[in-house]
Enzyme design. Structure first.
Site, mmCIF file in Angstrom:
data_model
loop_
_atom_site.group_PDB
_atom_site.id
_atom_site.type_symbol
_atom_site.label_atom_id
_atom_site.label_comp_id
_atom_site.label_asym_id
_atom_site.label_seq_id
_atom_site.Cartn_x
_atom_site.Cartn_y
_atom_site.Cartn_z
ATOM 1 N N ASP A 116 0.838 -1.204 0.000
ATOM 2 C CA ASP A 116 0.000 0.000 0.000
ATOM 3 C C ASP A 116 0.870 1.251 0.000
ATOM 4 O O ASP A 116 1.999 1.211 0.471
ATOM 5 C CB ASP A 116 -0.854 0.062 1.272
ATOM 6 C CG ASP A 116 -1.732 -1.152 1.416
ATOM 7 O OD1 ASP A 116 -2.103 -1.722 0.391
ATOM 8 O OD2 ASP A 116 -2.038 -1.511 2.564
HETATM 9 N N1 URA Z 1 -1.092 -5.962 3.878
HETATM 10 C C1 URA Z 1 -1.568 -4.708 3.895
HETATM 11 O O1 URA Z 1 -2.625 -4.432 4.467
HETATM 12 N N2 URA Z 1 -0.866 -3.769 3.252
HETATM 13 C C2 URA Z 1 0.290 -3.990 2.633
HETATM 14 O O2 URA Z 1 0.880 -3.070 2.065
HETATM 15 C C3 URA Z 1 0.776 -5.311 2.625
HETATM 16 C C4 URA Z 1 0.065 -6.281 3.251
#
Ligand code: URA
Length: 235
Positions: free
Chosen positions: A103
């Site tokens: 993310d």
């Molecule tokens: N899980 C998440 O919620 N975000 C990420 O970036 C990676 C795994």
């Protein structure tokens, strides 16, 4: 060879991402737009263009580890004038792309490569490669919640696979957790933590399998060592 596999081998994007690019109508085979999945091509005969540029098989395989900072997206093309992780990789002439996603607000270990086979293996859930995260969350989960987290939660209508979770540090209003999952669904760690009532404040990925971020600084990158590459290929 399947069109999306050929695109991945040319270093355009992962196979899955290449499928999206096909569906977006950005790919031509012998100057005809292909908008459906399932086409096979002959790499020796067919001319494949992405965004009107001919693509070629990448001979030189590149494997990079980046410590992704916040505020960078893990897409290859920037659609909404956001900063992209490729902006952080200077001096590499081969076309590389991120393996899986993190993310925009997640920091930590991101691999980039032009090796389509390896990217596929690392992101496909059937290989069950654990990804380890350190999460700062609101509150302190009790044993019942930790148990639920480990055994499986219903996220987006589907149960999650068994997961690992351990409390590393208890603060007054927050706690630091070590979490390991091997599925990699969209925003999975954030959703799982929210589900048990402890939303994520900060999230960092620290390992993929035995590959560790170590002391690579935020925003820094390095080539994987030959031992690390060998390890990933053997997984
Ligand atoms: N899980 C998440 O919620 N975000 C990420 O970036 C990676 C795994």
């Amino acid at each position: 060879m399947r069109l999306q596999k050929y695109m991945a081998k040319c270093g355009i994007a992962s196979r899955r991402k290449s499928e999206e690019i096909i569906l977006e109508g950005r790919v031509k085979v012998n100057d005809i737009v292909v908008k459906e999945l399932g086409m096979t091509i002959n790499p020796k005969k067919d001319i494949v263009k992405v965004d009107n540029e001919i693509i070629k098989l990448e001979e030189n395989k590149i494997y990079i580890m980046l410590n992704k900072p916040k505020g960078y997206v893990t897409t290859v093309k920037d659609k909404h004038s956001e900063k992209i992780v490729l902006d952080l990789i200077n001096g590499v002439k081969e076309r590389i792309y991120p393996v899986g996603r993190l993310d925009v607000d997640t920091t930590g270990l991101l691999l980039l490569t032009n090796d389509g086979d390896l990217a596929y293996k690392l992101t496909h859930p059937s290989y069950e490669i654990p990804k380890k995260y350190i999460a700062l969350v609101k509150g302190i989960p009790n044993n019942k919640k930790l148990y639920k987290f480990r055994k499986g939660l219903k996220i987006d209508g589907r149960m999650t696979a068994e997961a690992y979770i351990k409390i590393l540090k208890r603060n007054r209003d927050t706690s630091l957790l070590e979490i390991s999952i091997h599925e990699g669904r969209n925003r999975q760690v954030r959703k799982m933590c929210k589900y048990i009532g402890h939303p994520v404040i900060q999230l960092e990925r620290v390992a993929i399998g035995k590959l560790e971020l170590g002391n690579l600084g935020i925003g820094e990158w390095r080539y994987l060592t030959s031992k690390e590459i060998e390890y990933l290929k053997k997984l």
